[in-house]
Design a protein around this motif. Sequence first.
Motif, mmCIF file in Angstrom:
data_model
loop_
_atom_site.group_PDB
_atom_site.id
_atom_site.type_symbol
_atom_site.label_atom_id
_atom_site.label_comp_id
_atom_site.label_asym_id
_atom_site.label_seq_id
_atom_site.Cartn_x
_atom_site.Cartn_y
_atom_site.Cartn_z
ATOM 1 N N VAL A 236 60.654 -74.860 0.540
ATOM 2 C CA VAL A 236 59.491 -75.178 1.376
ATOM 3 C C VAL A 236 59.558 -74.561 2.767
ATOM 4 N N ILE B 225 54.756 -82.370 -4.115
ATOM 5 C CA ILE B 225 54.129 -81.282 -3.356
ATOM 6 C C ILE B 225 52.616 -81.295 -3.587
ATOM 7 N N LYS B 226 52.205 -81.422 -4.843
ATOM 8 C CA LYS B 226 50.767 -81.437 -5.156
ATOM 9 C C LYS B 226 50.079 -82.618 -4.485
ATOM 10 N N SER C 293 51.145 -84.503 -1.883
ATOM 11 C CA SER C 293 51.254 -84.458 -0.421
ATOM 12 C C SER C 293 50.321 -83.432 0.180
ATOM 13 N N SER C 294 50.124 -82.321 -0.491
ATOM 14 C CA SER C 294 49.246 -81.285 0.069
ATOM 15 C C SER C 294 47.788 -81.723 0.054
ATOM 16 N N LYS C 295 47.434 -82.661 -0.789
ATOM 17 C CA LYS C 295 46.061 -83.162 -0.832
ATOM 18 C C LYS C 295 45.759 -84.106 0.319
ATOM 19 N N ARG C 296 46.816 -84.668 0.941
ATOM 20 C CA ARG C 296 46.620 -85.604 2.039
ATOM 21 C C ARG C 296 46.168 -84.920 3.314
ATOM 22 N N PHE C 297 46.382 -83.614 3.436
ATOM 23 C CA PHE C 297 46.082 -82.920 4.689
ATOM 24 C C PHE C 297 44.843 -82.124 4.596
#
Length: 66
Positions: free
Chosen positions: A22, A59-60, A62-66
């Motif tokens: 990452v 990762i999938k 968590s990336s949707k939270r931003f």
Amino acid sequence: MKYNSYEDMPMFLSIKDVSETVGLSISRIYDIANTDKTFPCVILGRRKVVPRDEFKDWIKTSSKRF
């Protein structure tokens, strides 16, 4: 260690592997592992390892939270 594809990664990733994947420092990954309850970390003896499949899902998500 660098991997050519997701399938090349071992079943359990070290904190160093996650860090390199990452692009964050090892200490930052430890911070995340210690504070983010959703981070998939398993303690094996004195080592913290991250299950590959759960890490990919994290990762999938968590990336949707931003």
